[in-house]
Write an enzyme that holds these catalytic residues in place. Structure first.
Site, mmCIF file in Angstrom:
data_model
loop_
_atom_site.group_PDB
_atom_site.id
_atom_site.type_symbol
_atom_site.label_atom_id
_atom_site.label_comp_id
_atom_site.label_asym_id
_atom_site.label_seq_id
_atom_site.Cartn_x
_atom_site.Cartn_y
_atom_site.Cartn_z
ATOM 1 N N LYS A 47 -15.076 20.984 -11.886
ATOM 2 C CA LYS A 47 -15.594 22.286 -12.317
ATOM 3 C C LYS A 47 -16.968 22.212 -12.978
ATOM 4 O O LYS A 47 -17.775 23.117 -12.831
ATOM 5 C CB LYS A 47 -14.604 22.948 -13.280
ATOM 6 C CG LYS A 47 -13.271 23.271 -12.633
ATOM 7 C CD LYS A 47 -12.359 23.966 -13.622
ATOM 8 C CE LYS A 47 -10.956 24.090 -13.097
ATOM 9 N NZ LYS A 47 -10.071 24.835 -13.985
ATOM 10 N N ASN A 68 -14.985 27.308 -10.915
ATOM 11 C CA ASN A 68 -13.672 27.018 -10.305
ATOM 12 C C ASN A 68 -13.514 27.722 -8.960
ATOM 13 O O ASN A 68 -12.534 27.488 -8.258
ATOM 14 C CB ASN A 68 -12.506 27.374 -11.244
ATOM 15 C CG ASN A 68 -12.217 28.862 -11.281
ATOM 16 O OD1 ASN A 68 -13.118 29.679 -11.130
ATOM 17 N ND2 ASN A 68 -10.964 29.224 -11.470
ATOM 18 N N GLY A 129 -6.499 20.912 -28.049
ATOM 19 C CA GLY A 129 -7.074 20.387 -26.806
ATOM 20 C C GLY A 129 -8.522 20.792 -26.641
ATOM 21 O O GLY A 129 -8.885 21.943 -26.883
ATOM 22 N N ALA A 130 -9.330 19.821 -26.231
ATOM 23 C CA ALA A 130 -10.769 20.091 -26.042
ATOM 24 C C ALA A 130 -11.227 19.499 -24.717
ATOM 25 O O ALA A 130 -12.353 19.010 -24.592
ATOM 26 C CB ALA A 130 -11.572 19.514 -27.205
ATOM 27 N N GLY A 131 -10.351 19.550 -23.718
ATOM 28 C CA GLY A 131 -10.755 19.143 -22.367
ATOM 29 C C GLY A 131 -11.378 20.340 -21.670
ATOM 30 O O GLY A 131 -11.846 21.291 -22.324
ATOM 31 N N ASN A 153 -8.079 18.169 -31.639
ATOM 32 C CA ASN A 153 -8.038 17.360 -30.422
ATOM 33 C C ASN A 153 -7.846 15.903 -30.791
ATOM 34 O O ASN A 153 -8.313 15.467 -31.849
ATOM 35 C CB ASN A 153 -9.350 17.534 -29.637
ATOM 36 C CG ASN A 153 -9.249 16.971 -28.235
ATOM 37 O OD1 ASN A 153 -8.303 17.280 -27.517
ATOM 38 N ND2 ASN A 153 -10.192 16.129 -27.838
ATOM 39 N N THR A 155 -9.232 13.268 -29.531
ATOM 40 C CA THR A 155 -10.579 12.701 -29.723
ATOM 41 C C THR A 155 -11.375 13.714 -30.538
ATOM 42 O O THR A 155 -11.840 14.736 -30.010
ATOM 43 C CB THR A 155 -11.261 12.457 -28.363
ATOM 44 O OG1 THR A 155 -10.345 11.745 -27.533
ATOM 45 C CG2 THR A 155 -12.551 11.692 -28.503
ATOM 46 N N TYR A 221 2.469 25.070 -17.139
ATOM 47 C CA TYR A 221 3.455 25.970 -16.519
ATOM 48 C C TYR A 221 4.566 25.191 -15.816
ATOM 49 O O TYR A 221 5.570 25.777 -15.430
ATOM 50 C CB TYR A 221 2.772 26.935 -15.535
ATOM 51 C CG TYR A 221 1.841 26.263 -14.567
ATOM 52 C CD1 TYR A 221 2.327 25.700 -13.403
ATOM 53 C CD2 TYR A 221 0.486 26.156 -14.842
ATOM 54 C CE1 TYR A 221 1.475 25.056 -12.525
ATOM 55 C CE2 TYR A 221 -0.368 25.515 -13.972
ATOM 56 C CZ TYR A 221 0.130 24.970 -12.818
ATOM 57 O OH TYR A 221 -0.716 24.314 -11.965
HETATM 58 P P1 NAP Z 1 -8.459 17.591 -19.396
HETATM 59 O O1 NAP Z 1 -9.867 18.067 -19.286
HETATM 60 O O2 NAP Z 1 -8.075 16.281 -18.817
HETATM 61 O O3 NAP Z 1 -8.076 17.603 -20.982
HETATM 62 C C1 NAP Z 1 -6.856 17.069 -21.414
HETATM 63 C C2 NAP Z 1 -6.648 17.403 -22.879
HETATM 64 O O4 NAP Z 1 -5.383 16.895 -23.296
HETATM 65 C C3 NAP Z 1 -7.687 16.774 -23.797
HETATM 66 O O5 NAP Z 1 -7.874 17.604 -24.923
HETATM 67 C C4 NAP Z 1 -6.983 15.459 -24.192
HETATM 68 O O6 NAP Z 1 -7.442 14.917 -25.402
HETATM 69 C C5 NAP Z 1 -5.571 15.940 -24.359
HETATM 70 N N1 NAP Z 1 -4.605 14.863 -24.228
HETATM 71 C C6 NAP Z 1 -4.310 14.194 -23.085
HETATM 72 N N2 NAP Z 1 -3.367 13.246 -23.349
HETATM 73 C C7 NAP Z 1 -3.077 13.341 -24.671
HETATM 74 C C8 NAP Z 1 -2.210 12.640 -25.541
HETATM 75 N N3 NAP Z 1 -1.418 11.647 -25.107
HETATM 76 N N4 NAP Z 1 -2.172 12.991 -26.841
HETATM 77 C C9 NAP Z 1 -2.955 14.006 -27.309
HETATM 78 N N5 NAP Z 1 -3.804 14.701 -26.525
HETATM 79 C C10 NAP Z 1 -3.870 14.371 -25.230
HETATM 80 O O7 NAP Z 1 -7.447 18.639 -18.744
HETATM 81 P P2 NAP Z 1 -7.589 20.237 -18.690
HETATM 82 O O8 NAP Z 1 -8.100 20.661 -17.385
HETATM 83 O O9 NAP Z 1 -8.296 20.685 -19.920
HETATM 84 O O10 NAP Z 1 -6.050 20.667 -18.733
HETATM 85 C C11 NAP Z 1 -5.325 20.619 -19.940
HETATM 86 C C12 NAP Z 1 -3.950 21.234 -19.722
HETATM 87 O O11 NAP Z 1 -4.069 22.605 -19.349
HETATM 88 C C13 NAP Z 1 -3.156 20.565 -18.596
HETATM 89 O O12 NAP Z 1 -1.811 20.490 -18.992
HETATM 90 C C14 NAP Z 1 -3.285 21.529 -17.429
HETATM 91 O O13 NAP Z 1 -2.148 21.478 -16.592
HETATM 92 C C15 NAP Z 1 -3.365 22.864 -18.153
HETATM 93 N N6 NAP Z 1 -4.126 23.881 -17.399
HETATM 94 C C16 NAP Z 1 -3.480 25.041 -17.052
HETATM 95 C C17 NAP Z 1 -4.163 26.034 -16.391
HETATM 96 C C18 NAP Z 1 -3.447 27.301 -16.007
HETATM 97 O O14 NAP Z 1 -3.955 28.048 -15.172
HETATM 98 N N7 NAP Z 1 -2.311 27.583 -16.596
HETATM 99 C C19 NAP Z 1 -5.512 25.868 -16.074
HETATM 100 C C20 NAP Z 1 -6.154 24.684 -16.454
HETATM 101 C C21 NAP Z 1 -5.436 23.697 -17.121
HETATM 102 P P3 NAP Z 1 -8.688 13.887 -25.419
HETATM 103 O O15 NAP Z 1 -9.919 14.755 -25.377
HETATM 104 O O16 NAP Z 1 -8.536 13.150 -26.674
HETATM 105 O O17 NAP Z 1 -8.560 13.025 -24.198
#
Ligand code: NAP
Length: 278
Positions: A47, A68, A129-131, A153, A155, A221
């Site tokens: 993205k 996206n 969360g800050a991804g 977050n 990190t 979800y």
């Molecule tokens: P991403 O960019 O990979 O970010 C992952 C996030 O989770 C980061 O904040 C990461 O922290 C944290 N994390 C991962 N493993 C962890 C652990 N063991 N302990 C603590 N924190 C952890 O992914 P993303 O795209 O943001 O997606 C995040 C979530 O949202 C996923 O579950 C995804 O399925 C969901 N999502 C849903 C939708 C929807 O339409 N419903 C859309 C997008 C995403 P660090 O920064 O420290 O690595």
């Protein structure tokens, strides 16, 4: 979801999934353009990378800093750029790629519909969360004026960078890195903690309690009920998973490609069948 929606709209299109490594993203977009695809959806980690690869960015992609949804467009007989989906006959060879973002609006729509979230003055939101998803959620909440925004977050540097971006772009928004001491209006989980059955809660129970909030929204979800949602319901909170966000980002993309209102009921039923088998 999309193929059901496409059928309901009477379009002779197909939605297909392709696994593209990040270093092939540019070639994949060029290939789709050459093949005169109607458009593309992109997910992690494409993205942000795609921003630089667009000929044109819609205001949504500029605002949220991520793409996206891509719509391919060509000039019609009047010289106006039109979606390829609107060309009945031969499509001109010069095609441009326009990038959109449908995630941010989908999140706020889902929050309103699924947990009836309304901002109360003086309250705040704890965002975990800050991804990629966390960043869009933080910026969207800041743009809507989310009381105080608490960012947590794993990190910490990433939460701090996000806070700095919010302070710069939305100077009126109060933002702090760390857990709230008092009550907040809502908790959003935008971490991937909860995807696996053995995952811990996405917050530190020594620093925050679900008694401090009224609403919990988990972007995850699948599974339908994470440990966080289960605990939130047990604590008496309004709680919902991320299916509504997924639905609305897809529905908006279908509208962008087709210029027609998305058949939301059809999309929702197809999504629930696909994700939960019901
Ligand atoms: P991403 O960019 O990979 O970010 C992952 C996030 O989770 C980061 O904040 C990461 O922290 C944290 N994390 C991962 N493993 C962890 C652990 N063991 N302990 C603590 N924190 C952890 O992914 P993303 O795209 O943001 O997606 C995040 C979530 O949202 C996923 O579950 C995804 O399925 C969901 N999502 C849903 C939708 C929807 O339409 N419903 C859309 C997008 C995403 P660090 O920064 O420290 O690595």
């Amino acid at each position: 979801m999309h193929n059901a929606g496409i059928a309901a709209l009477g379009l002779n299109w197909r939605y297909l999934a392709f696994d593209v490594p990040p270093d092939h993203l540019r070639a994949a977009i060029e290939g789709a353009r050459t093949l005169k695809f109607i458009g593309l959806n992109l997910t992690v980690p494409h993205k942000l990378l795609a921003l630089e690869m667009m000929d044109e960015l819609d205001a949504s992609a500029q605002r949220w800093g991520a793409v996206n949804t891509i719509r391919f467009e060509a000039r019609d007989a009047q010289g106006q750029w039109r979606p390829l989906g609107r060309f009945a006959g031969k499509v001109p060879d010069t095609v441009r790629a326009k990038g959109f973002n449908t995630d941010a609006d989908a999140l706020s729509q889902a929050l309103r519909e699924d947990i009836d979230w309304q901002l109360l003055p003086g309250t705040g939101v704890l965002l975990l969360g800050a991804g990629g998803a966390g960043r869009v959620a933080a910026l969207k909440l800041a743009s809507e004026g989310a009381g105080i925004l608490f960012l947590v977050n794993r990190t910490i540097a990433k939460a701090e960078a996000m806070a700095a971006e919010i302070r710069k772009r939305f100077p009126q928004q109060q933002v702090t890195v760390g857990y709230p001491k008092n009550k907040v209006d809502m908790v959003i989980n935008a971490t991937s903690l909860g995807l696996q059955p053995e995952d811990d809660l996405p917050f530190d129970p020594k620093q925050f309690s679900l008694q401090q909030t009224r609403c919990v929204y988990d972007l995850i979800y699948r599974p339908a009920e994470t440990a966080l949602l289960k605990a939130a319901r047990a604590a008496g909170c309004r709680a919902a998973n991320g299916l509504g966000m997924l639905l609305h980002q897809g529905a908006k993309a279908l509208e962008i490609w087709s210029d027609k209102p998305a058949p939301l009921g059809v999309l929702r039923r197809a999504l629930e069948k696909e994700v939960y088998g019901k």
